[in-house]
Scaffold this motif. Sequence first.
Motif, mmCIF file in Angstrom:
data_model
loop_
_atom_site.group_PDB
_atom_site.id
_atom_site.type_symbol
_atom_site.label_atom_id
_atom_site.label_comp_id
_atom_site.label_asym_id
_atom_site.label_seq_id
_atom_site.Cartn_x
_atom_site.Cartn_y
_atom_site.Cartn_z
ATOM 1 N N ALA A 144 -0.933 0.061 -21.202
ATOM 2 C CA ALA A 144 -0.382 0.392 -19.885
ATOM 3 C C ALA A 144 -1.420 0.905 -18.884
ATOM 4 C CB ALA A 144 0.733 1.408 -20.038
ATOM 5 N N ASP A 145 -2.430 1.622 -19.369
ATOM 6 C CA ASP A 145 -3.386 2.220 -18.430
ATOM 7 C C ASP A 145 -4.579 1.325 -18.134
ATOM 8 O OD1 ASP A 145 -2.025 4.539 -17.847
ATOM 9 O OD2 ASP A 145 -2.719 5.520 -19.676
ATOM 10 N N ILE A 146 -4.597 0.135 -18.709
ATOM 11 C CA ILE A 146 -5.747 -0.748 -18.483
ATOM 12 C C ILE A 146 -5.490 -1.617 -17.245
ATOM 13 C CG2 ILE A 146 -7.190 -2.573 -19.497
ATOM 14 C CD1 ILE A 146 -6.483 -1.358 -22.225
ATOM 15 N N PHE A 147 -6.186 -1.307 -16.163
ATOM 16 C CA PHE A 147 -6.095 -2.051 -14.898
ATOM 17 C C PHE A 147 -4.657 -2.464 -14.543
ATOM 18 C CE2 PHE A 147 -10.408 -3.160 -16.567
ATOM 19 C CZ PHE A 147 -11.128 -2.399 -15.658
ATOM 20 N N PRO A 148 -3.748 -1.489 -14.367
ATOM 21 C CA PRO A 148 -2.356 -1.856 -14.108
ATOM 22 C C PRO A 148 -2.185 -2.740 -12.859
ATOM 23 C CG PRO A 148 -2.702 0.501 -13.783
ATOM 24 C CD PRO A 148 -3.940 -0.034 -14.414
ATOM 25 N N ASN A 149 -2.932 -2.416 -11.791
ATOM 26 C CA ASN A 149 -2.762 -3.199 -10.560
ATOM 27 C C ASN A 149 -3.249 -4.639 -10.742
ATOM 28 O OD1 ASN A 149 -1.705 -0.988 -9.344
ATOM 29 N ND2 ASN A 149 -3.519 -0.470 -8.143
ATOM 30 N N LEU A 150 -4.316 -4.790 -11.506
ATOM 31 C CA LEU A 150 -4.843 -6.137 -11.750
ATOM 32 C C LEU A 150 -3.851 -6.945 -12.610
ATOM 33 C CD1 LEU A 150 -7.202 -8.146 -11.523
ATOM 34 C CD2 LEU A 150 -8.086 -7.220 -13.671
ATOM 35 N N ARG A 151 -3.284 -6.279 -13.641
ATOM 36 C CA ARG A 151 -2.317 -6.984 -14.501
ATOM 37 C C ARG A 151 -1.126 -7.437 -13.667
ATOM 38 N NH1 ARG A 151 0.188 -3.926 -17.953
ATOM 39 N NH2 ARG A 151 -0.817 -1.970 -17.486
ATOM 40 N N SER A 152 -0.722 -6.551 -12.770
ATOM 41 C CA SER A 152 0.418 -6.882 -11.918
ATOM 42 C C SER A 152 0.087 -8.089 -11.027
ATOM 43 C CB SER A 152 0.739 -5.642 -11.083
ATOM 44 O OG SER A 152 1.546 -5.949 -10.036
ATOM 45 N N ARG A 153 -1.152 -8.094 -10.495
ATOM 46 C CA ARG A 153 -1.542 -9.181 -9.587
ATOM 47 C C ARG A 153 -1.611 -10.523 -10.317
ATOM 48 N NH1 ARG A 153 -6.145 -7.253 -7.210
ATOM 49 N NH2 ARG A 153 -7.597 -8.855 -7.852
ATOM 50 N N LEU A 154 -2.061 -10.474 -11.581
ATOM 51 C CA LEU A 154 -2.196 -11.721 -12.322
ATOM 52 C C LEU A 154 -0.832 -12.259 -12.797
ATOM 53 C CD1 LEU A 154 -5.353 -10.888 -14.476
ATOM 54 C CD2 LEU A 154 -5.225 -12.230 -12.364
ATOM 55 N N GLY A 155 0.177 -11.387 -12.807
ATOM 56 C CA GLY A 155 1.486 -11.777 -13.354
ATOM 57 C C GLY A 155 2.265 -12.738 -12.480
ATOM 58 N N LEU A 156 1.985 -12.716 -11.194
ATOM 59 C CA LEU A 156 2.714 -13.639 -10.326
ATOM 60 C C LEU A 156 1.937 -13.921 -9.053
ATOM 61 C CD1 LEU A 156 5.539 -12.051 -8.237
ATOM 62 C CD2 LEU A 156 4.199 -10.660 -9.748
ATOM 63 N N THR A 157 2.344 -14.996 -8.370
ATOM 64 C CA THR A 157 1.739 -15.292 -7.078
ATOM 65 C C THR A 157 2.824 -15.236 -6.002
ATOM 66 O OG1 THR A 157 2.050 -17.614 -7.596
ATOM 67 C CG2 THR A 157 -0.158 -16.747 -7.895
ATOM 68 N N ILE A 158 2.363 -14.954 -4.781
ATOM 69 C CA ILE A 158 3.279 -14.962 -3.635
ATOM 70 C C ILE A 158 2.903 -16.176 -2.792
ATOM 71 C CG2 ILE A 158 3.945 -13.739 -1.523
ATOM 72 C CD1 ILE A 158 3.473 -11.111 -3.060
ATOM 73 N N GLN A 159 3.885 -17.056 -2.589
ATOM 74 C CA GLN A 159 3.576 -18.306 -1.886
ATOM 75 C C GLN A 159 4.315 -18.378 -0.558
ATOM 76 O OE1 GLN A 159 4.692 -21.050 -4.984
ATOM 77 N NE2 GLN A 159 2.657 -20.957 -5.920
ATOM 78 N N LYS A 160 3.569 -18.814 0.443
ATOM 79 C CA LYS A 160 4.149 -18.929 1.794
ATOM 80 C C LYS A 160 4.671 -20.355 1.976
ATOM 81 C CE LYS A 160 1.178 -19.275 5.493
ATOM 82 N NZ LYS A 160 0.425 -18.828 6.668
ATOM 83 N N ASN A 161 5.837 -20.517 2.593
ATOM 84 C CA ASN A 161 6.329 -21.878 2.864
ATOM 85 C C ASN A 161 6.362 -22.160 4.369
ATOM 86 O OD1 ASN A 161 8.738 -20.832 3.899
ATOM 87 N ND2 ASN A 161 9.741 -20.873 1.885
ATOM 88 N N GLU A 162 6.915 -23.310 4.722
ATOM 89 C CA GLU A 162 6.848 -23.775 6.115
ATOM 90 C C GLU A 162 7.725 -22.944 7.065
ATOM 91 O OE1 GLU A 162 7.934 -25.406 3.530
ATOM 92 O OE2 GLU A 162 10.071 -25.687 3.893
ATOM 93 N N ASN A 163 8.562 -22.039 6.520
ATOM 94 C CA ASN A 163 9.377 -21.185 7.405
ATOM 95 C C ASN A 163 8.550 -20.119 8.116
ATOM 96 O OD1 ASN A 163 11.581 -22.545 6.497
ATOM 97 N ND2 ASN A 163 12.247 -20.956 5.065
ATOM 98 N N CYS A 164 7.311 -19.908 7.667
ATOM 99 C CA CYS A 164 6.496 -18.828 8.244
ATOM 100 C C CYS A 164 6.205 -19.119 9.721
ATOM 101 C CB CYS A 164 5.182 -18.675 7.465
ATOM 102 S SG CYS A 164 4.136 -17.369 8.144
ATOM 103 N N SER A 165 6.529 -18.106 10.572
ATOM 104 C CA SER A 165 6.273 -18.282 12.009
ATOM 105 C C SER A 165 4.988 -17.579 12.414
ATOM 106 C CB SER A 165 7.442 -17.697 12.807
ATOM 107 O OG SER A 165 7.457 -16.291 12.619
ATOM 108 N N GLY A 166 4.324 -16.916 11.448
ATOM 109 C CA GLY A 166 3.093 -16.182 11.769
ATOM 110 C C GLY A 166 3.351 -14.859 12.456
ATOM 111 N N CYS A 167 4.577 -14.311 12.335
ATOM 112 C CA CYS A 167 4.910 -13.065 13.058
ATOM 113 C C CYS A 167 4.180 -11.852 12.470
ATOM 114 C CB CYS A 167 6.421 -12.818 13.046
ATOM 115 S SG CYS A 167 7.072 -12.308 11.434
ATOM 116 N N ASN A 168 3.726 -11.950 11.239
ATOM 117 C CA ASN A 168 2.993 -10.887 10.523
ATOM 118 C C ASN A 168 3.808 -9.623 10.254
ATOM 119 O OD1 ASN A 168 0.696 -10.063 9.100
ATOM 120 N ND2 ASN A 168 0.051 -8.763 10.797
#
Length: 227
Positions: A144-168
């Motif tokens: 649990a204490d070994i690079f928790p944020n990195l493990r979390s990042r590797l567990g999934l990706t966030i993908q943007k689709n064509e609905n994005c208007s760039g509003c940020n």
Amino acid sequence: MNAVVFYSNTGQSKAIATYFANQLGYSLTDMETKCAEHYQNLVLVFPVHCQNIPDAVRAFLKKVSVDNLTAVATYGKMCCGNVLYEIQKDYQKNIVAGAYIPTKHSYIDGDDGFCAFDRLKPVMEKIKHPSYIQLPKLYKKPLADIFPNLRSRLGLTIQKNENCSGCNLCGERCSYGAIKTGETNRKCIRCIRCVNACPRQALKIRLSLPLKLYLRKKKANQVIIYI
Ligand SMILES: Cc1cc2nc3c(=O)[nH]c(=O)nc-3n(C[C@H](O)[C@H](O)[C@H](O)COP(=O)(O)O)c2cc1C
């Protein structure tokens, strides 16, 4: 000052915090708005992240002083780690009550949120009649204490689709400066606040196979209360 302060990315901890604030008559504050530096009675509600205390909660605990702290950790029925014990050991000794509350997991669609609010009544009573307690150390998985944020990042990706208007709006809502107009950077810990914040549903999560298999494991649905 008496308050309920919450940190919440997908609304589960916020719902519990709102319940506490209504029952106790305390003010309700999002940790990411301007918070006080001292509290007489504070109820702190936050999610467990990779069996750990989220960095934003650690930063808050470092700068605040509290006479009577009630710490409430929500978790997605996988493993709650040992976060309440760690809060007492590393930041705040003056704990009057604690609770681990199983909720919907941020990454599982259609999972049930918490609704057994009656179970929290003894915690309310203890907050009204405070005395300090010692929290026990719970089991925490060895990795649990070994690079928790990195493990979390590797567990999934966030993908943007064509609905994005760039509003940020995703970038504005991110606590970590980890996304700009739908493109994440290396600071992203996959808290998926941005996914929930997007009004056009332009961000979708894609789980890695190991994480998918992990999330299928038998669920721990236990409310644990310390008073
Ligand atoms: C990055 C991340 C890591 C998580 N790690 C755990 C975990 O180790 N164990 C667990 O049971 N749930 C875990 N969860 C699920 C959340 O703790 C749970 O869904 C929580 O109630 C979400 O609260 P929120 O909606 O207030 O953000 C994790 C969620 C995220 C986003």
